[in-house]
Design a protein around this motif. Structure first.
Motif, PDB file in Angstrom:
ATOM      1  N   ILE A 216       0.559  -1.417  -0.019  1.00  0.00           N
ATOM      2  CA  ILE A 216      -0.333   0.165  -0.259  1.00  0.00           C
ATOM      3  C   ILE A 216       0.286   1.209  -0.633  1.00  0.00           C
ATOM      4  O   ILE A 216       1.861   1.417   1.219  1.00  0.00           O
ATOM      5  CB  ILE A 216      -1.098   0.334   0.671  1.00  0.00           C
ATOM      6  CG1 ILE A 216      -1.939  -1.354   1.475  1.00  0.00           C
ATOM      7  CG2 ILE A 216      -1.794   0.961   1.272  1.00  0.00           C
ATOM      8  CD1 ILE A 216      -2.971  -1.372   2.498  1.00  0.00           C
TER       9      ILE A 216
ATOM     10  N   TRP B 264      -8.170   5.561   1.498  1.00  0.00           N
ATOM     11  CA  TRP B 264      -8.002   4.027   2.512  1.00  0.00           C
ATOM     12  C   TRP B 264      -9.007   3.281   1.943  1.00  0.00           C
ATOM     13  O   TRP B 264      -9.690   2.039   2.489  1.00  0.00           O
ATOM     14  CB  TRP B 264      -7.978   4.022   3.365  1.00  0.00           C
ATOM     15  CG  TRP B 264      -6.111   4.424   4.188  1.00  0.00           C
ATOM     16  CD1 TRP B 264      -5.676   5.428   3.934  1.00  0.00           C
ATOM     17  CD2 TRP B 264      -4.967   3.337   4.508  1.00  0.00           C
ATOM     18  NE1 TRP B 264      -4.094   5.498   3.995  1.00  0.00           N
ATOM     19  CE2 TRP B 264      -3.558   3.460   3.746  1.00  0.00           C
ATOM     20  CE3 TRP B 264      -5.566   1.679   4.438  1.00  0.00           C
ATOM     21  CZ2 TRP B 264      -2.899   3.271   4.391  1.00  0.00           C
ATOM     22  CZ3 TRP B 264      -4.711   1.125   4.475  1.00  0.00           C
ATOM     23  CH2 TRP B 264      -3.065   1.411   4.668  1.00  0.00           C
TER      24      TRP B 264
ATOM     25  N   CYS C 227      -2.722   2.163  -6.717  1.00  0.00           N
ATOM     26  CA  CYS C 227      -3.437   2.386  -5.262  1.00  0.00           C
ATOM     27  C   CYS C 227      -4.292   3.461  -5.691  1.00  0.00           C
ATOM     28  O   CYS C 227      -3.650   4.370  -6.372  1.00  0.00           O
ATOM     29  CB  CYS C 227      -1.679   2.751  -4.827  1.00  0.00           C
ATOM     30  SG  CYS C 227      -2.952   2.695  -3.096  1.00  0.00           S
TER      31      CYS C 227
ATOM     32  N   VAL D 106      -8.810   1.262  -0.478  1.00  0.00           N
ATOM     33  CA  VAL D 106      -8.177   0.497  -0.410  1.00  0.00           C
ATOM     34  C   VAL D 106      -8.754  -0.992   0.649  1.00  0.00           C
ATOM     35  O   VAL D 106      -8.663  -1.942   0.050  1.00  0.00           O
ATOM     36  CB  VAL D 106      -6.709   1.375   0.448  1.00  0.00           C
ATOM     37  CG1 VAL D 106      -5.761  -0.246   1.001  1.00  0.00           C
ATOM     38  CG2 VAL D 106      -6.400   1.485  -0.414  1.00  0.00           C
TER      39      VAL D 106
END
Length: 128
Positions: A93, A115, A100, A118
């Motif tokens: 990450i 996030w 990403c 993610v």
């Protein structure tokens, strides 16, 4: 039984906003997601360009947030099967990694890891 993964995590632009050599503000969702990864038994490696006292500050950031690091710029087990200095992990990450998910803070240049996205990818891959 769920599989345990090793996850290499960058620091600047990933866990905190870019403010090097200082430590930027926490990136939204980073602490919560990292804590959940840890609570599920996954191993977190801090994978950063920081060194010396600047690295110490980053390591302290994790300690203050009660996020245990399995390794810092190294995978503690990989010396058993390779002499390569490249950190081995199942997932990386990093705000600079192609693919990403990132969020642009100032519209163009200043970006951080997204996030929330993610987390969706980690759920899709059955890590969370």
């Amino acid at each position: 039984m769920n599989q345990t993964y090793t996850i290499a995590v960058d620091f600047d632009g990933t866990c905190v906003e870019h403010d090097y050599p200082e430590v930027g503000l926490d990136v939204e969702g980073a602490v919560e997601t990292l804590k959940e990864l840890q609570s599920r038994g996954h191993r977190i490696i801090l994978y950063t360009m920081r060194s010396g006292s600047k690295l110490d500050v980053a390591v302290r950031w994790f300690k203050e947030r009660k996020i245990a690091l399995w390794g810092v710029n190294e995978n503690p087990e990989q010396s058993k099967w390779t002499e390569s200095p490249k950190v081995y992990a199942d997932f990386y990450i990093d705000d600079s990694a192609l693919g990403c998910p990132i969020t642009f803070i100032d519209g163009v240049r200043h970006h951080v890891v997204n996030w929330a996205k993610v987390r969706t990818l980690l759920e899709y891959n059955r890590v969370l």
